[in-house]
Design a protein around this motif. Structure first.
Motif, mmCIF file in Angstrom:
data_model
loop_
_atom_site.group_PDB
_atom_site.id
_atom_site.type_symbol
_atom_site.label_atom_id
_atom_site.label_comp_id
_atom_site.label_asym_id
_atom_site.label_seq_id
_atom_site.Cartn_x
_atom_site.Cartn_y
_atom_site.Cartn_z
ATOM 1 N N MET A 246 129.444 122.490 50.452
ATOM 2 C CA MET A 246 130.159 121.288 50.907
ATOM 3 C C MET A 246 131.501 121.644 51.539
ATOM 4 O O MET A 246 131.848 121.108 52.589
ATOM 5 N N ILE B 183 131.200 114.521 54.273
ATOM 6 C CA ILE B 183 130.243 114.474 53.168
ATOM 7 C C ILE B 183 130.068 113.020 52.730
ATOM 8 O O ILE B 183 131.031 112.348 52.371
ATOM 9 N N HIS C 105 126.616 113.783 47.316
ATOM 10 C CA HIS C 105 126.284 115.062 46.695
ATOM 11 C C HIS C 105 125.368 114.759 45.519
ATOM 12 O O HIS C 105 125.644 113.849 44.727
ATOM 13 N N VAL D 117 122.964 117.626 49.436
ATOM 14 C CA VAL D 117 124.150 117.159 50.160
ATOM 15 C C VAL D 117 123.697 116.291 51.331
ATOM 16 O O VAL D 117 122.761 116.656 52.047
ATOM 17 N N ALA E 174 125.426 114.503 54.725
ATOM 18 C CA ALA E 174 126.652 114.561 55.517
ATOM 19 C C ALA E 174 126.454 113.800 56.826
ATOM 20 O O ALA E 174 125.337 113.429 57.195
#
Length: 120
Positions: A18, A28, A31, A42, A44
């Motif tokens: 990250m 981001i 998570h 993750v 994003a």
């Protein structure tokens, strides 16, 4: 490696991934995002694209890449669709990336590591 130690190594790899992605200009969104189809390591956003990132902590890049099996790719694609709906990003393109974190080198980021038939 014990299960507990592997879990710790995986969590550390996700955090490193990250930070690495943020340094490359990614925002981001989430998570360890849980969905009925499984967890996304993750999620994003960059330049209008929802980027779903699978993170692997492995000694070599190849072993990390091979660890993402076609069945895992399908599961991740299903989870990505759920997340896109949850975040109202239905029309955003989705890209699947892979970040492999090794013991003694910077994370290796593979953009568009695979494609999903599920997303057309």
């Amino acid at each position: 490696m014990t299960r507990r130690k592997a879990e710790r190594r995986g969590r550390a790899a996700e955090w490193l991934a990250m930070f690495y992605l943020m340094a490359k200009g990614y925002r981001i969104l989430g998570h360890r995002c849980r969905t009925p189809f499984g967890e996304v390591d993750v999620a994003a956003w960059k330049q209008g694209v929802l980027v779903i990132v699978e993170v692997k902590a492995r000694n070599t890049y190849a072993s990390g890449a091979y660890a993402v099996t076609p069945m895992a790719q399908d599961r991740i694609a299903r989870a990505a669709q759920v997340l896109a709906g949850r975040w109202r990003l239905h029309s955003a393109p989705i890209r699947f990336d892979l970040v492999v974190v090794g013991a003694s080198w910077l994370p290796r980021h593979e953009r568009a590591a695979w494609f999903s038939e599920r997303l057309g």
